[in-house]
Design an enzyme around this catalytic site. Structure first.
Site, short mmCIF file in Angstrom:
data_model
loop_
_atom_site.label_atom_id
_atom_site.label_comp_id
_atom_site.label_asym_id
_atom_site.label_seq_id
_atom_site.Cartn_x
_atom_site.Cartn_y
_atom_site.Cartn_z
CD GLU A 113 38.89 -51.23 -25.15
OE1 GLU A 113 39.79 -50.80 -24.43
OE2 GLU A 113 37.71 -50.88 -25.03
CB THR A 126 38.43 -56.46 -24.49
OG1 THR A 126 38.16 -55.34 -25.32
CG2 THR A 126 39.81 -56.25 -23.86
CE1 TYR A 162 38.87 -53.75 -19.38
CE2 TYR A 162 38.88 -52.79 -21.58
CZ TYR A 162 38.47 -53.78 -20.70
OH TYR A 162 37.66 -54.79 -21.15
P1 NAD Z 1 31.27 -54.92 -15.46
O1 NAD Z 1 32.18 -53.83 -14.99
O2 NAD Z 1 29.84 -54.59 -15.78
O3 NAD Z 1 31.25 -56.11 -14.40
C1 NAD Z 1 32.41 -56.60 -13.79
C2 NAD Z 1 31.98 -57.52 -12.65
O4 NAD Z 1 33.17 -58.06 -12.05
C3 NAD Z 1 31.20 -56.81 -11.53
O5 NAD Z 1 30.10 -57.60 -11.13
C4 NAD Z 1 32.22 -56.70 -10.40
O6 NAD Z 1 31.63 -56.68 -9.10
C5 NAD Z 1 33.07 -57.94 -10.62
N1 NAD Z 1 34.43 -57.80 -10.07
C6 NAD Z 1 35.31 -56.78 -10.26
N2 NAD Z 1 36.44 -57.01 -9.58
C7 NAD Z 1 36.30 -58.21 -8.96
C8 NAD Z 1 37.14 -58.99 -8.13
N3 NAD Z 1 38.37 -58.57 -7.78
N4 NAD Z 1 36.68 -60.19 -7.69
C9 NAD Z 1 35.43 -60.62 -8.03
N5 NAD Z 1 34.59 -59.91 -8.80
C10 NAD Z 1 35.02 -58.72 -9.27
O7 NAD Z 1 32.01 -55.53 -16.73
P2 NAD Z 1 31.41 -56.05 -18.11
O8 NAD Z 1 31.26 -54.91 -19.04
O9 NAD Z 1 30.28 -56.94 -17.84
O10 NAD Z 1 32.66 -56.91 -18.63
C11 NAD Z 1 32.82 -58.27 -18.23
C12 NAD Z 1 34.05 -58.85 -18.89
O11 NAD Z 1 33.91 -58.77 -20.31
C13 NAD Z 1 35.36 -58.13 -18.57
O12 NAD Z 1 36.37 -59.10 -18.44
C14 NAD Z 1 35.60 -57.25 -19.79
O13 NAD Z 1 36.98 -57.02 -19.95
C15 NAD Z 1 35.04 -58.11 -20.88
N6 NAD Z 1 34.55 -57.42 -22.08
C16 NAD Z 1 33.65 -56.41 -21.96
C17 NAD Z 1 33.12 -55.82 -23.12
C18 NAD Z 1 32.09 -54.71 -23.02
O14 NAD Z 1 31.67 -54.20 -24.07
N7 NAD Z 1 31.62 -54.32 -21.86
C19 NAD Z 1 33.53 -56.27 -24.39
C20 NAD Z 1 34.49 -57.30 -24.46
C21 NAD Z 1 34.97 -57.88 -23.30
O1 DAU Z 2 35.74 -53.06 -27.26
C1 DAU Z 2 35.40 -53.74 -26.08
C2 DAU Z 2 35.40 -52.77 -24.92
O2 DAU Z 2 34.25 -51.96 -25.06
C3 DAU Z 2 35.40 -53.47 -23.58
O3 DAU Z 2 36.61 -54.17 -23.43
C4 DAU Z 2 35.24 -52.48 -22.42
O4 DAU Z 2 35.12 -53.17 -21.20
C5 DAU Z 2 33.99 -51.66 -22.67
O5 DAU Z 2 33.85 -50.67 -21.67
C6 DAU Z 2 34.06 -51.00 -24.04
O6 DAU Z 2 35.11 -50.01 -24.10
P1 DAU Z 2 34.90 -48.59 -24.81
O7 DAU Z 2 35.88 -47.66 -24.24
O8 DAU Z 2 34.83 -48.74 -26.27
O9 DAU Z 2 33.39 -48.26 -24.30
P2 DAU Z 2 32.69 -46.94 -23.71
O10 DAU Z 2 31.25 -47.29 -23.53
O11 DAU Z 2 33.42 -46.38 -22.56
O12 DAU Z 2 32.82 -45.92 -24.94
C7 DAU Z 2 32.36 -46.22 -26.25
C8 DAU Z 2 32.74 -45.07 -27.16
O13 DAU Z 2 31.97 -43.91 -26.80
C9 DAU Z 2 34.19 -44.63 -27.05
O14 DAU Z 2 34.66 -44.24 -28.32
C10 DAU Z 2 34.15 -43.42 -26.10
C11 DAU Z 2 32.81 -42.81 -26.44
N1 DAU Z 2 32.10 -42.08 -25.35
C12 DAU Z 2 31.97 -42.73 -24.14
C13 DAU Z 2 31.25 -42.13 -23.11
C14 DAU Z 2 31.11 -42.80 -21.78
C15 DAU Z 2 31.51 -40.85 -25.60
O15 DAU Z 2 31.63 -40.28 -26.69
N2 DAU Z 2 30.81 -40.26 -24.58
C16 DAU Z 2 30.64 -40.85 -23.35
O16 DAU Z 2 29.97 -40.26 -22.48
#
Ligand code: NAD
Ligand code: DAU
Length: 338
Positions: free
Chosen positions: A129, A127, A154
Site C-alpha cells: 500500500e 505493505t 495507515y
Molecule cells: P495484526 O493487526 O493482526 O497484528 C498486529 C500485532 O502487533 C498484534 O499482535 C498487536 O498486539 C501488535 N502490536 C500493535 N501495536 C504494538 C506495539 N505498540 N507494541 C508491540 N506490539 C504491538 O496485523 P497483521 O495483519 O498481522 O500485520 C502484521 C504486519 O504485516 C504489519 O506490519 C502490516 O503492516 C504488515 N502487512 C500486513 C498485510 C496484511 O494483509 N494483513 C499485508 C502486508 C503487510
Molecule cells: O495490501 C496489503 C494490506 O492489506 C495490508 O497492508 C493491511 O494491513 C491489510 O489490512 C490489507 O489492507 P486492505 O485495506 O486491502 O484489507 P481489508 O481486509 O480491510 O479490505 C480488503 C478489501 O475489501 C478492500 O478493498 C476493502 C474491502 N472490504 C473490506 C471490508 C472489511 C469490503 O468490501 N467489505 C468489508 O467489510
C-alpha cells in the site's frame, strides 16, 4: 556470500495474524532458532495464536515497541529482529490515526535505534500500500522502483517507517532489509478484515458487506507463503534492499465474496452493499520477479479456491477464537455505515 544463520530472533507483533503464522513457520521449519515474541497484545493480539509452541522454542514478552528501555534490553541478546508489530487496519486508521503514527512510526524508530546500538540485523515488514493504487486497466504492477504514493493514514505511516529503515541503513549502516507484501489471507486473521469478516458474518447469520462497487482489486497471498518469503529475505537478502512479496493472486472483491458465498452454501447476491471506504485504493498488484530470481523463492499455495476452503474451515472449527469479539467488531462498522 554465505547465508545469515540467526540462532535467536525477536519477532515483534508475533501474537497478531501474520506475526503468529511466521512464528509457527519458524518453529516448524527452523529447528535451531529460538524466537522471542515482543507484543503489546492490543485488540489485534491474541496469545492463543501462539498456543502449541514448545516452551523451549519461544519466549513471550508482553510490551510496547515504543518502550525504549525494554527494547534496548531485549536487543542486547539477539541476532536479528523481524518487525511485524503495527496498527494494521485501514478503516481504523481513518477513524483514529493517532495510534498508527505512534506504533508504526515512533515504534519503528525505537527499534531502529536499538538495532543501531547493538548491531542487530533488522528485517522490516511492510505493505504494497505504500505505492498507492493502480487503475483497473493499467497493465503495470508494483515493482521495487515504483514511487511511494500512500493514500490512507495507515499506509502513510507504513511508508514513513520504510523511509526510516532506509535512512538508518544508509546513514548508520544498520544491517536492514525491507519487504512489501500484498494482502494476506489464512487462519488467525482478525475478523475486522475482509475475508474473515464475511466468513464469520455468514456463520453468525449476518449478511456479508461489500464496499463501493465491489470492483476493487487485491492481490491475495497465503500467509504461509509470506512467512517463507520473509525467511528467504532475512537469511539471503542483500543489505539495504527492498523485496516485493506477491503470489500473482489478483482478484476483485465481489469475486472473492461470491467464492465465499458459494463455498458456504449461500446465493450469489446474499450480501449488502455498504458505504465505501474514504480514499479507497482501487487496485494493488505485485511484480515479485526480484524475489523469485534473486533468492529463488516460490509460493506454495497457488490454488486460491483451496486456500479459501481451508480458511473457511478454520473459522468454522474455531468459533471460540472469534465469537467473543464479533458483536463489538460489527457495532464499530455499523457506526460508520459499513
Ligand atoms: P495484526 O493487526 O493482526 O497484528 C498486529 C500485532 O502487533 C498484534 O499482535 C498487536 O498486539 C501488535 N502490536 C500493535 N501495536 C504494538 C506495539 N505498540 N507494541 C508491540 N506490539 C504491538 O496485523 P497483521 O495483519 O498481522 O500485520 C502484521 C504486519 O504485516 C504489519 O506490519 C502490516 O503492516 C504488515 N502487512 C500486513 C498485510 C496484511 O494483509 N494483513 C499485508 C502486508 C503487510
Ligand atoms: O495490501 C496489503 C494490506 O492489506 C495490508 O497492508 C493491511 O494491513 C491489510 O489490512 C490489507 O489492507 P486492505 O485495506 O486491502 O484489507 P481489508 O481486509 O480491510 O479490505 C480488503 C478489501 O475489501 C478492500 O478493498 C476493502 C474491502 N472490504 C473490506 C471490508 C472489511 C469490503 O468490501 N467489505 C468489508 O467489510
Amino acid at each position: 556470500m554465505a547465508d545469515f544463520e540467526p540462532r535467536r530472533i525477536i519477532v515483534t507483533g508475533g501474537a497478531g495474524f501474520i506475526g503468529s503464522n511466521f512464528v509457527h513457520w519458524v518453529v516448524d521449519n527452523q529447528p535451531n532458532v529460538h524466537v522471542t515474541v515482543l507484543d503489546k497484545l492490543t485488540y489485534a493480539g491474541n496469545l492463543d495464536n501462539l498456543s502449541g509452541i514448545p516452551e523451549d522454542r519461544m519466549t513471550f514478552v508482553k510490551g510496547d515497541i515504543c518502550d525504549a528501555e525494554l527494547v534496548d534490553a531485549l536487543f542486547a541478546d539477539t541476532d536479528a529482529v523481524v518487525h511485524f508489530a503495527a496498527e494494521s487496519h485501514n478503516d481504523n486508521s481513518i477513524a483514529d490515526p493517532e495510534p498508527f503514527v505512534r506504533t508504526n512510526v515512533e515504534g519503528t524508530f525505537t527499534l531502529l535505534e536499538a538495532a543501531r546500538k547493538h548491531g542487530v540485523r533488522f528485517h522490516h515488514i511492510s505493505t504494497d500500500e505504500v505505492y498507492g493504487d493502480l487503475a483497473l486497466d493499467d497493465p503495470a504492477r508494483f515493482t521495487e522502483e515504483t514511487p511511494y504514493h500512500p493514500s490512507s493514514p495507515y499506509s502513510s505511516t507504513k511508508a514513513s517507517s520504510d523511509l526510516l529503515v532506509r535512512a538508518w541503513f544508509r546513514t548508520y549502516g544498520v544491517a536492514a532489509t525491507i519487504s512489501n507484501c500484498s494482502n494476506n489471507y489464512g487462519p488467525r486473521q482478525h475478523i475486522e478484515k475482509f475475508i474473515p469478516r464475511q466468513i464469520t458474518n455468514i456463520l453468525s447469520g449476518i449478511r456479508p458487506k461489500l464496499y463501493g462497487d465491489g470492483l476493487n482489486v487485491r492481490d491475495w497471498i497465503h500467509t504461509e507463503d509470506h512467512s517463507s518469503a520473509v525467511w528467504a529475505i532475512l537469511t539471503k537478502g542483500r543489505m539495504g534492499e527492498t523485496y516485493l512479496i506477491g503470489a500473482d493472486g489478483e482478484r476483485n472483491n465481489i469475486d472473492v465474496l461470491r467464492a465465499i458465498l458459494e463455498e458456504m452454501g449461500q446465493g450469489p447476491d446474499d450480501f449488502d452493499w455498504v458505504r465505501d471506504r474514504p480514499g479507497h485504493d482501487r487496485r494493488y498488484a505485485i511484480d515479485s520477479t526480484k524475489l523469485r530470481r534473486e533468492l529463488g523463492w516460490m509460493p506454495a499455495h497457488t490454488d486460491f479456491a483451496e486456500g479459501l476452503r481451508q480458511t473457511i474451515a478454520w473459522y468454522r472449527a474455531n468459533p471460540q477464537w472469534w465469537q467473543g469479539v464479533k458483536e463489538a467488531t460489527e457495532a464499530k462498522y455499523a457506526a460508520h455505515g459499513q
